[in-house]
Design a protein around this motif. Structure first.
Motif, PDB file in Angstrom:
ATOM      1  N   LEU A  81       0.646  -1.240  -0.102  1.00  0.00           N
ATOM      2  CA  LEU A  81       0.052  -0.205  -0.249  1.00  0.00           C
ATOM      3  C   LEU A  81       1.052   1.347   0.692  1.00  0.00           C
ATOM      4  O   LEU A  81       1.768   1.221   1.168  1.00  0.00           O
ATOM      5  CB  LEU A  81      -0.890   0.226   1.001  1.00  0.00           C
ATOM      6  N   LYS A  82       0.537   2.182  -0.504  1.00  0.00           N
ATOM      7  CA  LYS A  82       0.753   3.865  -0.332  1.00  0.00           C
ATOM      8  C   LYS A  82       0.084   4.324  -0.755  1.00  0.00           C
ATOM      9  O   LYS A  82      -0.367   4.950  -1.001  1.00  0.00           O
ATOM     10  CB  LYS A  82       2.102   3.372  -2.262  1.00  0.00           C
ATOM     11  N   ARG A  83       0.404   5.227   0.187  1.00  0.00           N
ATOM     12  CA  ARG A  83      -0.366   6.869   0.684  1.00  0.00           C
ATOM     13  C   ARG A  83      -0.117   8.273   0.158  1.00  0.00           C
ATOM     14  O   ARG A  83       1.276   8.015   0.932  1.00  0.00           O
ATOM     15  CB  ARG A  83      -0.842   6.401   2.425  1.00  0.00           C
ATOM     16  N   ASP A  84      -0.542   8.692  -0.207  1.00  0.00           N
ATOM     17  CA  ASP A  84      -0.533   9.967   0.268  1.00  0.00           C
ATOM     18  C   ASP A  84      -1.483  10.646   0.557  1.00  0.00           C
ATOM     19  O   ASP A  84      -2.486  11.590   0.768  1.00  0.00           O
ATOM     20  CB  ASP A  84      -0.430  10.681  -2.025  1.00  0.00           C
ATOM     21  N   ARG A  85      -0.158  11.400   2.144  1.00  0.00           N
ATOM     22  CA  ARG A  85      -0.939  11.860   3.733  1.00  0.00           C
ATOM     23  C   ARG A  85      -1.627  13.180   2.470  1.00  0.00           C
ATOM     24  O   ARG A  85      -2.637  13.801   2.935  1.00  0.00           O
ATOM     25  CB  ARG A  85      -0.341  11.908   4.459  1.00  0.00           C
ATOM     26  N   GLU A  86      -1.454  14.222   1.620  1.00  0.00           N
ATOM     27  CA  GLU A  86      -1.580  15.048   1.281  1.00  0.00           C
ATOM     28  C   GLU A  86      -2.673  15.199   0.511  1.00  0.00           C
ATOM     29  O   GLU A  86      -3.760  16.365   1.048  1.00  0.00           O
ATOM     30  CB  GLU A  86      -0.425  15.782   1.050  1.00  0.00           C
ATOM     31  N   GLU A  87      -2.916  14.711   0.361  1.00  0.00           N
ATOM     32  CA  GLU A  87      -4.406  14.289  -1.448  1.00  0.00           C
ATOM     33  C   GLU A  87      -4.927  13.479  -0.376  1.00  0.00           C
ATOM     34  O   GLU A  87      -6.017  13.106  -1.101  1.00  0.00           O
ATOM     35  CB  GLU A  87      -3.941  13.516  -1.947  1.00  0.00           C
ATOM     36  N   GLU A  88      -5.117  13.211   0.486  1.00  0.00           N
ATOM     37  CA  GLU A  88      -5.459  11.822   1.615  1.00  0.00           C
ATOM     38  C   GLU A  88      -6.345  10.682   0.204  1.00  0.00           C
ATOM     39  O   GLU A  88      -7.398  10.015   0.138  1.00  0.00           O
ATOM     40  CB  GLU A  88      -6.721  12.525   2.151  1.00  0.00           C
ATOM     41  N   THR A  89      -4.808   9.770  -0.169  1.00  0.00           N
ATOM     42  CA  THR A  89      -5.450   8.951  -2.036  1.00  0.00           C
ATOM     43  C   THR A  89      -4.156   7.994  -1.093  1.00  0.00           C
ATOM     44  O   THR A  89      -3.577   8.187  -0.650  1.00  0.00           O
ATOM     45  CB  THR A  89      -5.310   9.540  -2.945  1.00  0.00           C
ATOM     46  N   PHE A  90      -4.279   6.385  -2.202  1.00  0.00           N
ATOM     47  CA  PHE A  90      -3.888   5.943  -1.472  1.00  0.00           C
ATOM     48  C   PHE A  90      -3.790   4.996  -2.718  1.00  0.00           C
ATOM     49  O   PHE A  90      -4.411   4.906  -4.420  1.00  0.00           O
ATOM     50  CB  PHE A  90      -4.438   4.555  -1.079  1.00  0.00           C
ATOM     51  N   ASP A  91      -2.913   4.375  -3.382  1.00  0.00           N
ATOM     52  CA  ASP A  91      -2.205   2.942  -4.311  1.00  0.00           C
ATOM     53  C   ASP A  91      -2.272   1.720  -3.748  1.00  0.00           C
ATOM     54  O   ASP A  91      -1.563   1.802  -2.612  1.00  0.00           O
ATOM     55  CB  ASP A  91      -1.848   3.364  -5.010  1.00  0.00           C
ATOM     56  N   PHE A  92      -2.139   0.724  -5.156  1.00  0.00           N
ATOM     57  CA  PHE A  92      -1.332  -0.377  -4.477  1.00  0.00           C
ATOM     58  C   PHE A  92      -1.492  -1.535  -5.490  1.00  0.00           C
ATOM     59  O   PHE A  92      -1.363  -1.187  -7.012  1.00  0.00           O
ATOM     60  CB  PHE A  92      -2.784  -1.417  -3.659  1.00  0.00           C
ATOM     61  N   GLU A  93      -0.397  -2.579  -4.881  1.00  0.00           N
ATOM     62  CA  GLU A  93       0.257  -3.953  -5.889  1.00  0.00           C
ATOM     63  C   GLU A  93      -0.291  -4.540  -4.627  1.00  0.00           C
ATOM     64  O   GLU A  93       0.268  -4.565  -3.599  1.00  0.00           O
ATOM     65  CB  GLU A  93       1.356  -3.352  -6.203  1.00  0.00           C
ATOM     66  N   GLN A  94      -0.647  -5.755  -5.218  1.00  0.00           N
ATOM     67  CA  GLN A  94      -1.005  -6.990  -5.001  1.00  0.00           C
ATOM     68  C   GLN A  94      -0.839  -7.956  -5.624  1.00  0.00           C
ATOM     69  O   GLN A  94      -0.533  -7.428  -6.849  1.00  0.00           O
ATOM     70  CB  GLN A  94      -2.577  -7.282  -4.650  1.00  0.00           C
ATOM     71  N   ALA A  95      -0.151  -9.636  -5.476  1.00  0.00           N
ATOM     72  CA  ALA A  95       0.060 -10.640  -5.541  1.00  0.00           C
ATOM     73  C   ALA A  95      -0.268 -11.728  -4.733  1.00  0.00           C
ATOM     74  O   ALA A  95      -0.197 -11.528  -4.110  1.00  0.00           O
ATOM     75  CB  ALA A  95       1.717 -10.543  -6.014  1.00  0.00           C
ATOM     76  N   LEU A  96      -0.984 -12.719  -5.940  1.00  0.00           N
ATOM     77  CA  LEU A  96      -1.449 -13.680  -5.431  1.00  0.00           C
ATOM     78  C   LEU A  96      -0.042 -14.848  -5.462  1.00  0.00           C
ATOM     79  O   LEU A  96       0.627 -14.933  -6.290  1.00  0.00           O
ATOM     80  CB  LEU A  96      -2.422 -15.013  -6.007  1.00  0.00           C
ATOM     81  N   LEU A  97       0.465 -15.563  -4.325  1.00  0.00           N
ATOM     82  CA  LEU A  97       1.589 -16.631  -4.486  1.00  0.00           C
ATOM     83  C   LEU A  97       1.176 -17.788  -4.036  1.00  0.00           C
ATOM     84  O   LEU A  97       0.993 -17.651  -2.298  1.00  0.00           O
ATOM     85  CB  LEU A  97       3.002 -15.687  -3.768  1.00  0.00           C
ATOM     86  N   PRO A  98       2.418 -18.280  -4.493  1.00  0.00           N
ATOM     87  CA  PRO A  98       2.354 -20.153  -3.299  1.00  0.00           C
ATOM     88  C   PRO A  98       2.916 -20.247  -2.128  1.00  0.00           C
ATOM     89  O   PRO A  98       2.495 -20.796  -1.319  1.00  0.00           O
ATOM     90  CB  PRO A  98       2.387 -20.904  -4.281  1.00  0.00           C
ATOM     91  N   LEU A  99       3.778 -19.620  -2.391  1.00  0.00           N
ATOM     92  CA  LEU A  99       4.906 -19.361  -0.499  1.00  0.00           C
ATOM     93  C   LEU A  99       5.221 -18.603  -0.326  1.00  0.00           C
ATOM     94  O   LEU A  99       5.094 -17.216  -0.762  1.00  0.00           O
ATOM     95  CB  LEU A  99       6.386 -20.369  -1.030  1.00  0.00           C
ATOM     96  N   PRO A 100       5.149 -18.388   1.331  1.00  0.00           N
ATOM     97  CA  PRO A 100       5.099 -17.616   2.077  1.00  0.00           C
ATOM     98  C   PRO A 100       7.289 -16.907   1.409  1.00  0.00           C
ATOM     99  O   PRO A 100       6.898 -15.175   1.640  1.00  0.00           O
ATOM    100  CB  PRO A 100       5.152 -17.400   3.528  1.00  0.00           C
ATOM    101  N   ALA A 101       7.495 -17.318   1.194  1.00  0.00           N
ATOM    102  CA  ALA A 101       9.183 -16.720   0.904  1.00  0.00           C
ATOM    103  C   ALA A 101       8.883 -15.913  -0.517  1.00  0.00           C
ATOM    104  O   ALA A 101       9.585 -15.035  -0.770  1.00  0.00           O
ATOM    105  CB  ALA A 101      10.592 -18.131   1.105  1.00  0.00           C
ATOM    106  N   MET A 102       7.963 -16.017  -0.961  1.00  0.00           N
ATOM    107  CA  MET A 102       7.750 -15.611  -2.743  1.00  0.00           C
ATOM    108  C   MET A 102       7.416 -14.501  -2.416  1.00  0.00           C
ATOM    109  O   MET A 102       7.747 -13.192  -3.065  1.00  0.00           O
ATOM    110  CB  MET A 102       7.299 -16.312  -3.676  1.00  0.00           C
ATOM    111  N   ALA A 103       6.112 -14.396  -1.379  1.00  0.00           N
ATOM    112  CA  ALA A 103       5.294 -13.064  -0.757  1.00  0.00           C
ATOM    113  C   ALA A 103       6.281 -12.019  -0.041  1.00  0.00           C
ATOM    114  O   ALA A 103       5.599 -11.487  -0.584  1.00  0.00           O
ATOM    115  CB  ALA A 103       4.588 -13.521  -0.019  1.00  0.00           C
TER     116      ALA A 103
END
Length: 248
Positions: A81-103
């Motif tokens: 998650l990436k937040r812009d506190r001045e604009e009070e907006t957010f952006d995000f990236e996400q991925a589904l992965l099969p192993l915790p080490a890969m996450a």
């Protein structure tokens, strides 16, 4: 067995993830994308690891709904998650992965400090069974960007809990350019092992994965070591213009 007067042990509650976005907004399309991919089943996501650094947050999440979806689906979600506190907006990236080490690797290569995203040992995940598992998990977390994932399958059968992952080295000169990583859970000891094998072709790697899932696989072939560097010294025609130490 407990006596009638002996209190029952307190059950440790599973923590819920908090994305801390109450005061933030996003454009409608981005917000709907976050809702569909992450927030729709927020109450079923177990935060195995998280790190917050100013406007950035990193999460390794176990998705308890994955087992009800398509067979073999990855069960871990990495969220940045990436937040812009001045604009009070957010952006995000996400991925589904099969192993915790890969996450963990996915998050580390998006700015999360390597030592800040360790898994919480109190949340029920089976710990590593041996040093080989711990060493391979550390390498996957640190060098995961050297490989591209081509295939994975997670089997949560209590009699054979196994995850197979086929990877392709991004460096075409790498020995054993196709790798298979297999995680097996011992449900009696409640530990897991992680092992790696090397293959010359994608077909061989995928065939081994298929054989493992049907219980017919032989031992994983070892990863071939890098070719020995040539011992022939190259004499430069002119002095090097800069000292050694450039990126390999």
């Amino acid at each position: 067995m407990l006596s009638p007067t002996e209190p029952a042990p307190a059950r440790k509650s599973i923590p819920q993830v908090d994305f801390e976005l109450d005061d933030f907004d996003a454009d409608e399309e981005r917000y709907l994308d976050f809702y569909r991919k992450v927030a729709a089943h927020e109450d079923m996501l177990v935060p195995l690891a998280e790190h917050h650094d100013g406007t950035h947050s990193y999460y390794v999440l176990f998705d308890r709904t994955a087992t009800y979806g398509h067979p073999g689906m990855p069960q871990y979600v990495a969220v940045h998650l990436k937040r812009d506190r001045e604009e009070e907006t957010f952006d995000f990236e996400q991925a589904l992965l099969p192993l915790p080490a890969m996450a963990q690797s996915w998050l580390i290569h998006r700015g999360c400090p390597h030592d800040a995203i360790g898994l919480n040992p109190e949340l029920g995940s089976p710990p590593p069974a041996d040093k080989a598992t711990r060493a391979l998990e550390r390498r996957l977390a640190g060098d995961g960007d050297h490989y591209a994932m081509g295939y994975s399958y997670t089997c949560d059968d209590p009699d054979d809990m196994v995850t197979v992952v086929a990877l392709r080295a991004l460096d075409e000169r790498a020995p054993s350019p196709f790798r298979v990583v297999v995680e097996e859970v011992d449900t009696d000891a409640w530990t897991h092992t992680l092992r790696e094998g090397g293959f010359d072709t994608v077909g061989e790697a995928l065939q081994w994965c298929d054989d493992r899932l049907t219980g017919e696989a032989g031992p994983l072939p070892p990863v071939r070591p890098p070719a020995a560097a040539s011992r022939v010294a190259c004499v430069p025609k002119a002095p090097a213009p800069r000292p050694p130490g450039r990126l390999r």
